[in-house]
Scaffold this motif. Structure first.
Motif, PDB file in Angstrom:
ATOM      1  N   SER A  30       0.804  -1.214   0.000  1.00 46.22           N
ATOM      2  CA  SER A  30       0.000   0.000   0.000  1.00 46.22           C
ATOM      3  C   SER A  30       0.837   1.265   0.000  1.00 46.22           C
ATOM      4  O   SER A  30       0.323   2.344   0.240  1.00 46.22           O
ATOM      5  N   GLU A  31       2.136   1.146  -0.259  1.00 46.43           N
ATOM      6  CA  GLU A  31       2.962   2.347  -0.188  1.00 46.43           C
ATOM      7  C   GLU A  31       2.438   3.403  -1.158  1.00 46.43           C
ATOM      8  O   GLU A  31       2.236   3.145  -2.343  1.00 46.43           O
ATOM      9  N   LYS A  33      -0.423   4.568  -1.376  1.00 48.00           N
ATOM     10  CA  LYS A  33      -1.797   4.357  -1.835  1.00 48.00           C
ATOM     11  C   LYS A  33      -2.786   4.609  -0.711  1.00 48.00           C
ATOM     12  O   LYS A  33      -2.437   4.491   0.461  1.00 48.00           O
ATOM     13  N   GLY A  35      -5.922   3.394   1.509  1.00 45.33           N
ATOM     14  CA  GLY A  35      -6.207   2.048   1.974  1.00 45.33           C
ATOM     15  C   GLY A  35      -5.035   1.483   2.741  1.00 45.33           C
ATOM     16  O   GLY A  35      -4.114   2.197   3.134  1.00 45.33           O
ATOM     17  N   LEU A  36      -5.071   0.165   2.913  1.00 46.75           N
ATOM     18  CA  LEU A  36      -4.257  -0.452   3.934  1.00 46.75           C
ATOM     19  C   LEU A  36      -3.888  -1.859   3.523  1.00 46.75           C
ATOM     20  O   LEU A  36      -4.684  -2.549   2.909  1.00 46.75           O
ATOM     21  N   GLY A  37      -2.688  -2.265   3.899  1.00 50.56           N
ATOM     22  CA  GLY A  37      -2.425  -3.685   3.844  1.00 50.56           C
ATOM     23  C   GLY A  37      -1.399  -4.121   2.827  1.00 50.56           C
ATOM     24  O   GLY A  37      -1.237  -3.524   1.772  1.00 50.56           O
ATOM     25  N   ALA A  38      -0.683  -5.186   3.197  1.00 47.26           N
ATOM     26  CA  ALA A  38       0.301  -5.781   2.311  1.00 47.26           C
ATOM     27  C   ALA A  38       0.275  -7.279   2.516  1.00 47.26           C
ATOM     28  O   ALA A  38      -0.121  -7.769   3.566  1.00 47.26           O
TER      29      ALA A  38
ATOM     30  N   HIS B 194       8.908  -3.053   5.430  1.00 50.09           N
ATOM     31  CA  HIS B 194       7.727  -3.899   5.537  1.00 50.09           C
ATOM     32  C   HIS B 194       6.521  -3.063   5.980  1.00 50.09           C
ATOM     33  O   HIS B 194       5.427  -3.208   5.456  1.00 50.09           O
ATOM     34  N   PHE B 195       6.757  -2.179   6.951  1.00 44.97           N
ATOM     35  CA  PHE B 195       5.624  -1.421   7.461  1.00 44.97           C
ATOM     36  C   PHE B 195       5.230  -0.266   6.547  1.00 44.97           C
ATOM     37  O   PHE B 195       4.081   0.153   6.537  1.00 44.97           O
ATOM     38  N   VAL B 196       6.162   0.198   5.759  1.00 46.29           N
ATOM     39  CA  VAL B 196       5.804   1.196   4.746  1.00 46.29           C
ATOM     40  C   VAL B 196       4.799   0.585   3.779  1.00 46.29           C
ATOM     41  O   VAL B 196       3.778   1.187   3.435  1.00 46.29           O
ATOM     42  N   ALA B 197       5.056  -0.642   3.365  1.00 49.64           N
ATOM     43  CA  ALA B 197       4.149  -1.306   2.427  1.00 49.64           C
ATOM     44  C   ALA B 197       2.815  -1.626   3.093  1.00 49.64           C
ATOM     45  O   ALA B 197       1.776  -1.623   2.457  1.00 49.64           O
ATOM     46  N   ARG B 198       2.866  -1.874   4.368  1.00 57.25           N
ATOM     47  CA  ARG B 198       1.689  -2.363   5.067  1.00 57.25           C
ATOM     48  C   ARG B 198       0.695  -1.259   5.433  1.00 57.25           C
ATOM     49  O   ARG B 198      -0.513  -1.450   5.385  1.00 57.25           O
ATOM     50  N   MET B 199       1.215  -0.085   5.810  1.00 58.32           N
ATOM     51  CA  MET B 199       0.357   0.902   6.450  1.00 58.32           C
ATOM     52  C   MET B 199      -0.173   1.991   5.517  1.00 58.32           C
ATOM     53  O   MET B 199      -0.904   2.876   5.962  1.00 58.32           O
ATOM     54  N   GLY B 200       0.195   1.966   4.258  1.00 58.40           N
ATOM     55  CA  GLY B 200      -0.334   2.969   3.337  1.00 58.40           C
ATOM     56  C   GLY B 200       0.032   4.376   3.771  1.00 58.40           C
ATOM     57  O   GLY B 200       1.191   4.659   4.082  1.00 58.40           O
ATOM     58  N   LYS B 201      -0.963   5.258   3.800  1.00 58.27           N
ATOM     59  CA  LYS B 201      -0.679   6.665   4.128  1.00 58.27           C
ATOM     60  C   LYS B 201      -0.830   6.977   5.613  1.00 58.27           C
ATOM     61  O   LYS B 201      -0.759   8.134   6.012  1.00 58.27           O
ATOM     62  N   VAL B 202      -1.052   5.951   6.411  1.00 59.60           N
ATOM     63  CA  VAL B 202      -1.169   6.160   7.850  1.00 59.60           C
ATOM     64  C   VAL B 202       0.235   6.445   8.425  1.00 59.60           C
ATOM     65  O   VAL B 202       1.191   5.781   8.050  1.00 59.60           O
ATOM     66  N   TRP B 215       7.493   7.198   9.826  1.00 61.51           N
ATOM     67  CA  TRP B 215       6.870   7.313   8.500  1.00 61.51           C
ATOM     68  C   TRP B 215       5.765   8.358   8.622  1.00 61.51           C
ATOM     69  O   TRP B 215       4.861   8.213   9.444  1.00 61.51           O
TER      70      TRP B 215
END
Ligand code: SF4
Lengths: 409, 517
Positions: A30-31, A33, A35-38, B194-202, B215
Motif C-alpha cells: 500500500s505504499e 496508496k 487504503g491499507l495492507g500488504a 515492511h511497514f511502509v508497504a503495510r500501512m499505506g498513508k497512515v 513514517w
C-alpha cells in the motif's frame, strides 16, 4: 450487545476451525496508496496462544446462529450456547483496527447457516467486498464457502478473497450423513470442483478477473467418528488430487459443552492429529503416496513419525549412500528434511559427503544412523532388527500422559 | 581515516592502512564491501587485517543507510551498480562473488557481533581461494555464516510479527501509531520497509533502544533513540485484542511448550497479550480443559434455535439414481457420475470409456482434451456432434494419484460389468441404430464380452441386437500416440469410422424403393 461481547462469543465459536495460515497470496503493498495492507506471500503468525496455535488472522464467525445440527459442532441448532451476530460494518472495522495495530495479517471469516446457504454466503461476500472495494484493504482474506450456495456467489467470493475453503468435515460419506445430516459430501465435492475449475480457468487466462490466488483448502475433524488414519489419508489424497487443494487441515475433535451422545467425550487426540500433519506433509512435499505410508487399514504409529515408520517397514531401500543415491530419494531418509536434502545435493557436487557434514547440518543423527552411508561411515549391516531400532528411536511418550485425569474418565 | 569518508575513499586507503597496522573502521555493509573488495584485489590475507566498528552502531552517523535500504530495495543493488562502473585499478582482478553469497553476507552483516566484519572477510577470502563450500552449513565457517543469516532473518520475521502499534489520539498529530521494540540485531531499516508497504498513508513510528524510524505517510525518516519504552501509551483499542486472544484460545488443547518455542520469552513483556498467558494457563489447568469453550462464554445463558429438521434441510436437486449408484467402488473417489448427453432422437450413440479429470468436474462427457479431439473428428467426418448421443461405458472417473494430479486408470472388467446396467438402460431407451464404440473398454461393454479385442473389430461393423456396432480408437489413444504419422493414421481411422457410421445410418434410413409397377 456490545462489540466486545460479540467478539468474545464469535471468536470462541470460530476456534474449532484449524486453518489459520495467511500464506500464498500474491505480493501486494500500500505504499503511497489509499487504503491499507500488504501481503508478502509468506504469511506471518502474529501471536501464539497457550494451545500452541498461531494467531495469523482475525478468525471469527459472522454469526453463530445456525439452522444446521452437525453433532460435532458447538453452534448446532440444538446447542444451548449464547448467540451473537456481527453487522457487516463491525467485522470490517475490527479487521482494519486489528490490522493497523499489527495484531493480524487479515481476516478469516466463516459463519453459521442463517436462513439459507445463499443468504449466508451473500453476507460473507458483503464483508469481503466492503473491505476491498470501499476501504481498499490489501491484507489477506480467507472466506469459508457455504457449499450449497449459488456458484455465482462462490465466484464473487473468489474475486475478493485470497483463499476459499469448503470443509469436508468428516472423512467418509457415512459419517457426514450421520453426524451432519444437513450436509452432503456430494455438494461439498461439487463446490470444491467448481472452485478448482475457476482456478484452472484463471491459470490459463491470466487477464481474467482475480480468483482466490492463494487457492483453496479444507478441514477434516479427527476423532469425532470412528474413521481410521488410513481412511483419512486416502480422503486427503483424493481431495488433493481432485481439487488441487493447497492444504488439508486436520482438527482434533474437542469435546464440547452438552456434547450429544453421538460424539465422543474423550480429550482431543492431539498426538494423532500431529502424526496426520506429518503424514500429510509427506504427501504434499516428499512425493509419498497414502498407500506407501498406510498400506493397511488402521492408524499411524504414535511412537515414531510416519517417515521413520515407513523406513523401518522398508529396510530393503536402506542404507542409502548419500554420495550416490538418486537425489530425489534423499528426503526419504529419516532425519533428513527437504532443506537439508537440497543442501546435501549441492554439497556433493563440490566434494564427498562425510559424517561430520550431517552433524553440522543438524540432521537428526540418531534417526539417520542406521539408514545412510557416507564417505567415512557405514552402519553395521543388518545388525539391528527393525523392532529394536524402533524401540531405540521411539519418541518419548509424553503426550500420552498429558491428561491423566481425562484418560481415566 | 577521516570520519565521514565515502566508501570509495575508505577503500582507497584500506590497503595502506593495513600495511601501517591501523584498524579498519567500517560502519555498514556498503563500506565493508568497498573495503573488502580492495583488500581482496591486493591479496591481503584475513589474518593481517584488524577490523573495528565505531560503537557497533549501524545508525550513528550513517544517515544514508535507511534511505538506501528503502530506495528500491537493498544496499546490494546500489553496490552492484557501482561494481560495474568503476574499475578498481588496471591490475587487480575483480572478485567474482555469486549473488547468493553476497546476499548472505549482507544479511549476516546485520548480526550484532564484535568481529562480524573480520568474519565476513574471512568467508569472502576463502571463497576467493576456491573454497566454495565456505557457503555451505556443512563447513565450520559456513555453519556460522548460515546461523548468522538465520538469526537475522528470524529477527526480521519476529519484528514483523511481534511489533504492536498503539494508536495515539488524532489531536496529538503524527505519528498516529507508535510501537516500541528491542531488536537483537540491526534489522530496523529492513523492517521499516515492511511497514511502509503495510500501512499505506497512515503515519507511524517504531522506536528501539538505539534508533527510531518514522513514517509520515509519504517519507521515511530515521533518527536516534526517541523513547525508552511504550508503557505510557494507552490505547483503548487494545481491550478488543485481549478479548480476542482470550476467546480464540482453546483450553482443551493446552500446549504451552509449542507456544513458548515460537515466541521467545524476551518478546512477551512487550506484547499486550503476554499478561494474559499465566491466567489462561491456570484456568485451563482447573478443568476448563474438558471443554474448549472459554469460561466467559460458558457463563452466559444460551439458546437453541427452534427450527424443524425438515425446514433446516437445504433445497437441493434430488440426486439422480445414477448419482446414487454404488454398484462398484468408483463413486467414492470421483466427484460425480457423468451420464450421457445428446438429443432423444439421436440415431447414433457414441460410447467412450469413462469420464476424465475435466469431465468429472464438469459433469459432462468429453469436455476435456479428448473431447476437443473428438470435435475435430466430427468435423472431418462431416457429422454434427449435437445430433448424436455421447456417453461412456463407465460413469465414474477411475484414477490414481500422481503427486497432485489424477492419472487415468483403465476400468477393470468387474467395473465395466457393474456399470453396464446404466449403458444398457441408455441403449434400451434411445434405441440407437448405430453404436460407435471408442476403444476396447467401450467395445467390451457394448458387446458384453471380455474376450473381444479392438483389432478384430476395427473397420468391421457388426450387428448387435437391433444396432450396428462400429469400432474406432478412443480419442485418448490418438492423443497418446507419440509419433506424428501414427497419430495421423489413428486420427483418420476415427474419421473413417464415424463416416462409416453415418453411411450405415443413411443406408438404413433409405426407404425401400417402391416396387416397379
Ligand atoms: S462406475 Fe458405474 S457402477 Fe460404478 S459406482 Fe459409478 S455408476 Fe455405479
Amino acid at each position: 450487545m456490545e462489540l466486545n461481547d460479540k467478539l468474545e462469543i464469535l471468536a470462541d465459536a470460530a476456534k474449532y476451525d484449524a486453518s489459520c495460515a495467511s500464506s500464498g497470496a500474491p505480493k501486494r503493498g500500500s505504499e503511497g496508496k489509499d487504503g491499507l495492507g500488504a501481503t508478502t506471500g509468506m504469511g506471518i503468525c502474529h501471536s501464539y496462544t497457550p494451545d500452541g496455535r498461531c494467531v495469523s488472522l482475525l478468525k471469527i464467525l459472522l454469526t453463530n446462529f445456525c439452522i444446521y445440527d452437525c453433532q460435532y459442532c458447538i453452534n448446532r441448532r440444538t446447542s444451548n450456547v449464547p448467540r451473537a451476530r456481527f453487522a457487516v460494518d463491525e467485522v470490517v472495522k475490527l479487521t482494519q483496527d486489528f490490522y493497523l495495530r499489527n495484531y493480524i495479517d487479515g481476516l478469516f471469516l466463516s459463519s453459521g447457516i442463517i436462513q439459507s446457504a445463499d443468504y449466508t454466503m451473500e453476507q460473507l461476500v458483503a464483508v469481503a467486498r466492503q473491505l476491498r472495494e470501499v476501504h481498499q484493504f490489501r491484507g489477506y482474506i480467507h472466506l469459508k464457502t457455504i457449499p450449497d450456495a449459488d456458484p455465482l456467489l462462490i465466484q464473487e467470493a473468489g474475486r475478493w478473497a485470497d483463499r476459499l475453503s469448503v470443509n469436508i468435515e468428516l472423512p467418509t460419506h457415512d459419517s457426514v450423513t450421520r453426524l451432519a445430516p444437513e450436509k452432503s459430501v456430494h455438494t461439498i465435492k461439487l463446490a470444491m470442483g467448481s472452485i478448482r475449475r475457476k482456478l484452472d480457468e484463471k491459470a490459463e487466462e491470466p487477464k481474467a478477473p482475480n480468483f482466490a490466488p492463494a487457492g483453496q483448502s479444507t478441514q477434516m475433524i479427527v476423532g469425532a467418528d470412528a474413521s481410521d488414519d488410513h481412511t483419512i489419508l486416502n480422503t486427503a489424497e483424493t481431495l488433493y488430487g481432485s481439487y488441487k487443494l493447497k492444504r488439508v487441515y486436520y482438527s482434533a475433535f474437542s469435546p464440547i459443552p452438552q456434547s450429544p451422545g453421538s460424539v465422543p467425550l474423550a480429550p482431543p487426540p492431539l498426538l494423532r492429529e500431529h502424526r496426520l500433519y506429518q503424514a500429510d506433509f509427506l504427501l504434499r512435499g516428499y512425493g509419498f503416496t497414502a498407500g506407501e505410508l498406510m498400506p493397511q487399514t488402521g492408524n499411524l504409529a504414535l511412537d515414531v513419525d510416519p517417515k521413520l515408520a515407513w523406513a523401518l517397514a522398508n529396510r530393503e531401500h536402506f542404507p542409502m549412500d548419500l554420495n550416490r543415491v538418486d537425489a530425489s530419494l534423499i528426503p526419504r531418509i529419516p532425519g533428513i528434511g527437504l532443506r537439508n536434502a537440497k543442501r546435501l545435493v549441492e554439497l556433493r557436487r563440490l566434494r564427498r559427503i562425510r559424517w561430520e557434514d550431517l552433524s553440522r547440518l543438524r540432521c537428526s543423527l540418531k534417526k539417520l544412523a542406521p539408514f545412510v552411508v557416507t564417505a567415512d561411515y557405514k552402519p553395521a549391516q543388518g545388525a539391528t532388527s527393525s523392532d529394536l531400532l524402533r524401540k531405540h528411536m521411539a519418541d518419548a511418550p509424553q503426550q500420552m500422559n498429558l491428561w491423566p485425569e481425562l484418560q481415566a474418565a | 581515516m577521516k570520519p565521514g569518508a565515502s566508501p570509495a575513499e575508505l577503500a582507497a586507503g584500506a590497503v595502506a592502512a593495513v600495511r601501517a597496522g591501523r584498524p579498519l573502521l567500517v560502519r555498514d555493509f556498503t563500506e565493508w564491501r568497498a573495503v573488502a573488495r580492495e583488500l581482496l584485489g591486493a591479496r591481503v590475507a584475513p589474518a593481517s587485517v584488524t577490523w573495528g566498528a565505531p560503537g557497533e552502531d549501524l545508525f550513528s552517523g550513517a544517515p544514508a543507510s535507511i534511505a538506501a535500504a528503502h530506495n528500491g530495495g537493498d544496499l546490494l543493488s546500489a553496490a552492484t551498480q557501482a561494481d560495474e562502473q568503476e574499475p578498481i585499478n588496471g591490475t587487480t582482478p575483480r572478485p567474482h562473488i555469486p549473488r547468493s553469497l553476497m546476499e548472505m553476507l549482507q544479511t549476516a552483516a546485520c548480526y550484532r557481533d564484535h568481529d562480524r566484519w573480520a568474519f565476513l572477510y574471512r568467508v569472502i577470502w576463502r571463497w576467493q581461494q576456491g573454497e566454495h563450500d565456505v557457503q555451505s552449513p556443512a563447513d565450520a565457517d559456513g555453519q556460522r555464516l548460515n546461523s548468522m543469516v538465520k538469526a537475522v532473518r528470524r529477527e526480521v520475521h519476529d519484528m514483523h510479527a511481534y511489533i504492536r502499534f498503539r494508536e495515539r489520539p488524532i489531536e496529538a498529530g503524527a505519528p498516529h501509531f507508535v510501537a516500541w521494540f528491542e531488536p537483537a540485531h540491526d534489522v530496523l531499516p529492513q523492517v521499516a520497509e515492511h511497514f511502509v508497504a503495510r500501512m499505506g498513508k497512515v503515519s507511524w513510528m517504531i522506536a528501539t533502544p538505539d534508533a527510531s524510524v518514522l513514517w509520515d505517510g509519504a517519507t521515511l525518516h530515521q533518527t536516534g533513540p526517541l523513547m525508552s519504552s511504550a508503557a505510557d501509551l494507552i490505547d483503548a483499542g487494545e481491550a478488543l485484542w485481549l478479548t480476542y486472544y482470550r476467546s480464540i484460545f482453546n483450553p482443551a488443547r493446552l500446549n504451552t511448550q509449542v507456544m513458548n518455542s515460537h515466541i521467545p520469552s524476551r518478546f512477551w513483556k512487550n506484547l499486550p497479550e503476554g499478561a494474559l498467558v499465566p491466567s489462561l494457563v491456570s484456568q485451563a489447568g482447573l478443568g476448563a480443559r474438558r471443554i474448549g469453550q472459554v469460561e466467559a462464554v460458558g457463563r452466559r445463558s444460551g439458546r437453541t434455535i427452534p427450527i424443524e429438521a425438515e425446514q433446516a434441510q437445504p433445497e437441493r436437486q434430488q440426486p439422480s439414481k445414477l448419482d446414487e449408484c454404488r454398484r462398484c467402488d468408483l463413486w467414492e473417489h470421483a466427484t460425480q457420475a457423468v451420464g450421457g448427453e445428446g438429443p432423444k432422437s439421436a440415431k447414433i450413440m457414441i460410447v467412450g470409456e469413462q469420464p476424465g479429470d475435466q469431465e468429472d468436474l464438469a459433469g459432462q462427457p468429453f469436455v476435456g482434451p479428448a473431447g476437443k479431439l473428438l470435435d475435430r473428428v466430427f468435423e472431418q467426418a462431416g457429422v454434427d456432434r449435437k445430433g448424436v448421443y455421447i456417453t461412456n461405458a463407465v460413469k465414474h472417473f477411475k484414477w490414481e494419484p500422481r503427486g497432485k494430479r489424477r492419472l487415468h486408470k483403465t476400468p477393470a472388467q468387474k467395473e465395466i460389468e457393474a456399470c453396464h446396467y446404466w449403458l444398457e438402460k441408455e441403449i434400451a431407451t434411445r434405441k440407437p441404430k448405430v453404436i460407435v464404440a471408442m476403444g476396447a473398454t467401450a467395445l467390451k461393454s457394448v458387446l458384453q464380452t471380455g474376450s473381444v479385442t479392438l483389432k478384430d473389430k476395427l473397420g468391421h461393423p457388426v450387428r448387435h441386437g437391433d444396432s450396428w456396432v462400429v469400432t474406432i480408437y478412443h480419442p485418448s489413444y490418438v492423443l497418446r500416440v507419440p509419433d506424428e504419422s501414427a497419430k495421423h493414421e489413428a486420427f483418420s481411422v476415427m474419421v473413417k469410422g464415424l463416416k462409416l457410421a453415418q453411411e450405415l445410418l443413411d443406408r438404413l434410413d433409405v426407404p425401400e424403393p417402391p416396387s416397379a409397377s
